[in-house]
Design a protein around this motif. Sequence first.
Motif, PDB file in Angstrom:
ATOM      1  N   LYS A   1       0.839  -1.211   0.000  1.00  0.00           N
ATOM      2  CA  LYS A   1       0.000   0.000   0.000  1.00  0.00           C
ATOM      3  C   LYS A   1       0.870   1.257   0.000  1.00  0.00           C
ATOM      4  O   LYS A   1       0.562   2.230  -0.685  1.00  0.00           O
TER       5      LYS A   1
ATOM      6  N   LYS B   1       1.005   3.929  -2.944  1.00  0.00           N
ATOM      7  CA  LYS B   1       0.709   5.334  -2.659  1.00  0.00           C
ATOM      8  C   LYS B   1       1.775   6.245  -3.265  1.00  0.00           C
ATOM      9  O   LYS B   1       1.463   7.251  -3.904  1.00  0.00           O
TER      10      LYS B   1
ATOM     11  N   TYR C   1      -2.346  13.614   6.316  1.00  0.00           N
ATOM     12  CA  TYR C   1      -1.421  12.739   5.573  1.00  0.00           C
ATOM     13  C   TYR C   1      -0.359  12.165   6.515  1.00  0.00           C
ATOM     14  O   TYR C   1      -0.089  10.966   6.518  1.00  0.00           O
TER      15      TYR C   1
ATOM     16  N   GLU D   1       1.233   8.981  -6.341  1.00  0.00           N
ATOM     17  CA  GLU D   1       1.621  10.385  -6.197  1.00  0.00           C
ATOM     18  C   GLU D   1       2.528  10.830  -7.344  1.00  0.00           C
ATOM     19  O   GLU D   1       2.442  11.979  -7.796  1.00  0.00           O
TER      20      GLU D   1
END
Length: 200
Positions: free
Chosen positions: A35, A39, A174, A43
């Motif tokens: 994950k 991610k 975040y 991005e």
Amino acid sequence: MKDFDSLVGIWNEQKTAPQIDYKEVINQYKKSREKLSLKFFQEILLMLPAIFIVIYLWINISFSFWTSYLGLSIVAGCCIYFIVIQLINIKNIVNSNTLFDKPQDHIQFLQKFRKSRYIQHTRNYKIYSIALGLGISLYFIEFFYSLNIWIMLGIVTATIAWFVICYMYLMKIYINKEEKRFTEMIENLERLSNQFKDEI
């Protein structure tokens, strides 16, 4: 005798305490790593259009002020910096295969990686935001003389508001999510490591 029986009872309770399922912990850890890598990759994909837009503007628009070219260069530099950092993060995760050979070293790697990510999100993000803001400001000089003052003020206000929302709100969410993920990964591996130590 009663004290001895109590002590034996406590010992038996501890001995029969449920052990951590190492397969479940390792599967969860692998999923968390995947994950995290996904991610970072997402991005990068989201940042690529920004670079293409900057290149398009540079090539196809003839600006009146040199500040526009400088501003676009700084924005492009920020985008490239962001992509390079994410590629380094992906590489670090992919190359960290010490979990089964040296579990303790792997836990230390995770702790160092977590610390480096926190620095990226705090100190480095401040520098990144200042540089990006400077680049956009230099680019906006071009429009200061051609756009209506109220439209220009609206654009500048919206841009500042977006920076403030990102810095004060979105970035904190975040950071908290990522810290939670790292904490869970490290704690599970530490518990697993301690369990194997106890069994030896």
